[in-house]
Design a protein around this motif. Structure first.
Motif, PDB file in Angstrom:
ATOM      1  N   HIS A  73     -17.471  12.033  -7.236  1.00  0.00           N
ATOM      2  CA  HIS A  73     -16.439  11.475  -6.881  1.00  0.00           C
ATOM      3  C   HIS A  73     -15.118  10.813  -7.486  1.00  0.00           C
ATOM      4  O   HIS A  73     -14.057  10.434  -7.492  1.00  0.00           O
ATOM      5  CB  HIS A  73     -17.014  10.829  -6.421  1.00  0.00           C
ATOM      6  N   GLY A  74     -15.565  10.418  -9.379  1.00  0.00           N
ATOM      7  CA  GLY A  74     -14.203  10.288  -9.991  1.00  0.00           C
ATOM      8  C   GLY A  74     -13.872  11.358 -11.073  1.00  0.00           C
ATOM      9  O   GLY A  74     -14.888  12.440 -10.572  1.00  0.00           O
ATOM     10  N   ALA A  75     -12.803  11.378 -10.856  1.00  0.00           N
ATOM     11  CA  ALA A  75     -12.365  12.464 -11.462  1.00  0.00           C
ATOM     12  C   ALA A  75     -12.238  12.558 -12.863  1.00  0.00           C
ATOM     13  O   ALA A  75     -11.189  11.789 -13.943  1.00  0.00           O
ATOM     14  CB  ALA A  75     -10.468  13.217 -11.313  1.00  0.00           C
ATOM     15  N   THR A  76     -12.811  14.097 -13.567  1.00  0.00           N
ATOM     16  CA  THR A  76     -13.413  14.191 -14.956  1.00  0.00           C
ATOM     17  C   THR A  76     -11.895  14.321 -15.716  1.00  0.00           C
ATOM     18  O   THR A  76     -11.332  15.222 -14.984  1.00  0.00           O
ATOM     19  CB  THR A  76     -14.233  14.478 -15.403  1.00  0.00           C
ATOM     20  N   PHE A  77     -11.939  14.511 -17.293  1.00  0.00           N
ATOM     21  CA  PHE A  77     -10.815  14.895 -17.764  1.00  0.00           C
ATOM     22  C   PHE A  77     -11.028  16.373 -17.664  1.00  0.00           C
ATOM     23  O   PHE A  77     -10.322  17.281 -17.637  1.00  0.00           O
ATOM     24  CB  PHE A  77     -11.126  14.759 -18.996  1.00  0.00           C
ATOM     25  N   ALA A 102      -7.039  18.432 -24.341  1.00  0.00           N
ATOM     26  CA  ALA A 102      -7.430  16.667 -24.216  1.00  0.00           C
ATOM     27  C   ALA A 102      -9.170  16.631 -23.827  1.00  0.00           C
ATOM     28  O   ALA A 102     -10.110  16.082 -24.616  1.00  0.00           O
ATOM     29  CB  ALA A 102      -7.003  15.462 -22.868  1.00  0.00           C
ATOM     30  N   TRP A 103      -9.605  17.597 -23.071  1.00  0.00           N
ATOM     31  CA  TRP A 103     -11.231  17.492 -22.549  1.00  0.00           C
ATOM     32  C   TRP A 103     -12.168  17.780 -23.175  1.00  0.00           C
ATOM     33  O   TRP A 103     -12.563  17.191 -23.723  1.00  0.00           O
ATOM     34  CB  TRP A 103     -10.764  18.535 -20.894  1.00  0.00           C
ATOM     35  N   SER A 104     -11.665  18.721 -23.931  1.00  0.00           N
ATOM     36  CA  SER A 104     -13.058  19.323 -25.146  1.00  0.00           C
ATOM     37  C   SER A 104     -12.798  18.365 -25.971  1.00  0.00           C
ATOM     38  O   SER A 104     -14.428  17.910 -26.421  1.00  0.00           O
ATOM     39  CB  SER A 104     -12.703  20.985 -25.477  1.00  0.00           C
ATOM     40  N   ARG A 105     -11.531  17.754 -26.725  1.00  0.00           N
ATOM     41  CA  ARG A 105     -12.010  16.669 -27.490  1.00  0.00           C
ATOM     42  C   ARG A 105     -12.622  15.979 -26.955  1.00  0.00           C
ATOM     43  O   ARG A 105     -13.101  14.906 -27.792  1.00  0.00           O
ATOM     44  CB  ARG A 105     -10.807  16.494 -28.315  1.00  0.00           C
ATOM     45  N   VAL A 106     -12.070  14.744 -26.190  1.00  0.00           N
ATOM     46  CA  VAL A 106     -12.940  13.842 -25.247  1.00  0.00           C
ATOM     47  C   VAL A 106     -14.251  13.851 -25.264  1.00  0.00           C
ATOM     48  O   VAL A 106     -14.924  13.003 -25.187  1.00  0.00           O
ATOM     49  CB  VAL A 106     -11.911  13.128 -24.092  1.00  0.00           C
ATOM     50  N   GLU A 107     -14.473  15.026 -24.742  1.00  0.00           N
ATOM     51  CA  GLU A 107     -15.912  15.363 -24.213  1.00  0.00           C
ATOM     52  C   GLU A 107     -16.586  15.059 -25.352  1.00  0.00           C
ATOM     53  O   GLU A 107     -18.054  14.521 -25.698  1.00  0.00           O
ATOM     54  CB  GLU A 107     -15.961  16.682 -23.424  1.00  0.00           C
ATOM     55  N   LYS A 108     -15.983  16.080 -26.683  1.00  0.00           N
ATOM     56  CA  LYS A 108     -17.160  16.237 -27.836  1.00  0.00           C
ATOM     57  C   LYS A 108     -17.127  14.421 -28.979  1.00  0.00           C
ATOM     58  O   LYS A 108     -18.664  14.629 -29.564  1.00  0.00           O
ATOM     59  CB  LYS A 108     -16.538  17.141 -28.926  1.00  0.00           C
ATOM     60  N   ALA A 109     -16.292  13.930 -27.950  1.00  0.00           N
ATOM     61  CA  ALA A 109     -16.681  12.241 -28.683  1.00  0.00           C
ATOM     62  C   ALA A 109     -17.577  11.789 -28.224  1.00  0.00           C
ATOM     63  O   ALA A 109     -17.861  10.326 -28.406  1.00  0.00           O
ATOM     64  CB  ALA A 109     -15.084  11.597 -28.533  1.00  0.00           C
ATOM     65  N   HIS A 110     -18.300  12.196 -26.603  1.00  0.00           N
ATOM     66  CA  HIS A 110     -19.110  11.442 -26.232  1.00  0.00           C
ATOM     67  C   HIS A 110     -19.435  10.258 -25.156  1.00  0.00           C
ATOM     68  O   HIS A 110     -20.119   8.632 -25.756  1.00  0.00           O
ATOM     69  CB  HIS A 110     -20.517  11.344 -26.861  1.00  0.00           C
ATOM     70  N   VAL A 111     -17.970   9.838 -25.317  1.00  0.00           N
ATOM     71  CA  VAL A 111     -17.288   8.606 -24.542  1.00  0.00           C
ATOM     72  C   VAL A 111     -17.447   8.590 -22.892  1.00  0.00           C
ATOM     73  O   VAL A 111     -17.308  10.115 -22.526  1.00  0.00           O
ATOM     74  CB  VAL A 111     -16.183   7.899 -25.067  1.00  0.00           C
ATOM     75  N   LYS A 112     -17.017   8.262 -22.445  1.00  0.00           N
ATOM     76  CA  LYS A 112     -17.035   8.304 -20.871  1.00  0.00           C
ATOM     77  C   LYS A 112     -15.221   8.968 -20.273  1.00  0.00           C
ATOM     78  O   LYS A 112     -13.734   8.132 -20.852  1.00  0.00           O
ATOM     79  CB  LYS A 112     -17.160   7.200 -19.583  1.00  0.00           C
ATOM     80  N   HIS A 113     -14.820   9.531 -19.271  1.00  0.00           N
ATOM     81  CA  HIS A 113     -13.510   9.839 -19.349  1.00  0.00           C
ATOM     82  C   HIS A 113     -12.922  10.483 -17.836  1.00  0.00           C
ATOM     83  O   HIS A 113     -14.044  11.463 -17.148  1.00  0.00           O
ATOM     84  CB  HIS A 113     -13.408  11.370 -20.210  1.00  0.00           C
ATOM     85  N   MET A 114     -12.319   9.769 -17.931  1.00  0.00           N
ATOM     86  CA  MET A 114     -11.922  10.096 -15.935  1.00  0.00           C
ATOM     87  C   MET A 114     -10.272  10.291 -16.612  1.00  0.00           C
ATOM     88  O   MET A 114      -9.285   9.829 -16.643  1.00  0.00           O
ATOM     89  CB  MET A 114     -12.318   8.082 -15.628  1.00  0.00           C
TER      90      MET A 114
END
Ligand SMILES: NC(=O)c1ccc[n+]([C@@H]2O[C@H](COP(=O)([O-])OP(=O)(O)OC[C@H]3O[C@@H](n4cnc5c(N)ncnc54)[C@H](O)[C@@H]3O)[C@@H](O)[C@H]2O)c1
Length: 369
Positions: free
Chosen positions: A335-339, A108-120
């Motif tokens: 302060h926010g938790a990322t993926f 989830a983290w690696s694919r969402v990060e590669k999509a260049h969107v904000k994630h929390m």
């Protein structure tokens, strides 16, 4: 939004409240709510103020009006739906735990990060004012060198052996039991306040292995010893079998110059003890700070001092933070938790479960992005 029950309600309340109680970075439009049963999701969508609803979350992913996908589904639905939403260009807020295990959370983290969107990842307890105040005290160095983190998260929710099976009680839908459900919050708070966890040793128990509706194959409770990279040691425990404990998340941190203690059931208070060798009061022990002054974290949006706020406000603060990151293109962390934080918490959860099986101390290593 996917899911309309407990968390769906808490998040919807936040989206509705943000525009009139805060200076909103963005004004949310509640576009569409996904569930499984037409009748129930239609009723919830109407009550929460969504424009429409659907019975397949993929309709949200394909909906061009959706800019932010909020995943309030069960754990088994977190990774697949969050990845699909991010890969279709939507920012993603996903409830904790990020996945059922570290592998799924890493995907989830690696694919969402590669999509260049904000994630929390929705570790909302970072957004309790007293917890943020603790973070400020620690970051200012006022506790000195941190030696201990002691976290407990106790509930009585499934003490009754006749309480039926739910999605929270199988590996297939939840991943783990008290570890991922309650322990993940403690792990995230430990990482946020103290630092990265390097090793764990743990025991787990399943007290009621069979319930009306099926077999339980996850832990009911765990106890763990943790080591932090910076040298602190600590303990974590969570259970859903503690009669009298409702939603009793508490932690204590002891440093060379001070200690802090917090109890979610008294969430407007922070217990502080400072070692000031020049003060006659040194050694007096803990005192209570009522966290409700206008200069305290998040209080700019609320009431005069002493007019208290509650659990639901954590979601308002959390989603306000995420909307700010989107509107101003700012990082979600620290302060926010990322993926990534969600993934790292999952590595620690997995290590707790491994240690409980092997009986050995588990060193934790983290995968790169
Ligand atoms: N941050 C917190 O404090 C906190 C508290 C509770 C739960 N959670 C997390 O939030 C998530 C949701 O938990 P909850 O307590 O709201 O659960 P819940 O059982 O109350 O709600 C789950 C929702 O998902 C929907 N759903 C289930 N399967 C589905 C499917 N196949 N397709 C579409 N919808 C489906 C259900 O209809 C329901 O609306 C979990 O991951 C949980 O760990 C976080």
């Amino acid at each position: 939004m996917l899911g309309y029950a407990f968390m769906g309600k808490a998040h919807s309340n936040a989206y509705r409240t943000i525009p009139y109680m805060t200076r909103p970075p963005l004004v949310p439009r509640l576009v569409s709510l996904a569930g499984r049963s037409t009748e129930k999701v239609a009723e919830a969508a109407s009550r929460y103020g969504f424009e429409t609803y659907c019975t397949d979350w993929r309709d949200l992913v394909g909906n061009d009006s959706v800019g932010l996908f909020d995943n309030c589904g069960p754990n088994s639905m977190h990774a697949e739906a969050s990845i699909a939403a991010a890969e279709s260009g939507k920012h993603v807020l996903c409830e904790k735990p990020l996945g059922r295990n570290a592998d799924e959370s890493y995907a989830a983290w690696s694919r969402v990060e590669k999509a260049h969107v904000k994630h929390m990842c929705a570790f909302n307890y970072r957004f309790v004012p007293a917890v943020r105040l603790a973070k400020e005290i620690i970051d200012a160095g006022d506790l000195g060198e941190i030696r201990h983190f002691r976290g407990r998260y106790l509930q009585e929710s499934i003490l009754d052996p006749e309480s039926p099976m739910t999605w929270r009680l199988t590996q297939e839908t939840a991943g783990s039991g008290a570890v991922g459900d309650l322990g993940a919050h403690l792990i995230d708070l430990g990482r946020y306040l103290v630092g990265e966890v390097s090793a764990v040793m743990a025991a787990t128990r399943t007290f009621v292995p069979e319930r009306p509706g099926g077999k339980v194959d996850v832990d009911d409770a765990f106890e763990a010893i943790v080591e932090f990279e910076e040298g602190a040691v600590g303990t974590l425990e969570a259970s859903r079998f503690c009669l009298g404990r409702k939603n009793a998340l508490s932690w204590e941190i002891n440093g060379s110059k001070g200690s802090l203690a917090f109890d979610l059931e008294r969430l407007n208070e922070l217990q502080v003890a400072f070692r000031d060798p020049d003060s006659k009061r040194a050694g007096d022990g803990f005192r209570t700070v009522l966290v409700s002054e206008s200069q305290h974290p998040f209080w700019e949006y609320w009431w005069p001092p002493g007019h208290m706020i509650g659990w639901e406000h954590t979601f308002i603060h959390e989603i306000h933070h995420f909307l700010t990151a989107i509107a101003e293109d700012r990082p979600v962390g620290p302060h926010g938790a990322t993926f990534e934080d969600g993934y790292r918490a999952a590595e620690i959860c997995d290590a707790i479960l491994r240690s409980a099986t092997t009986g050995s101390r588990e060193q934790i290593s983290y995968r790169g992005g």
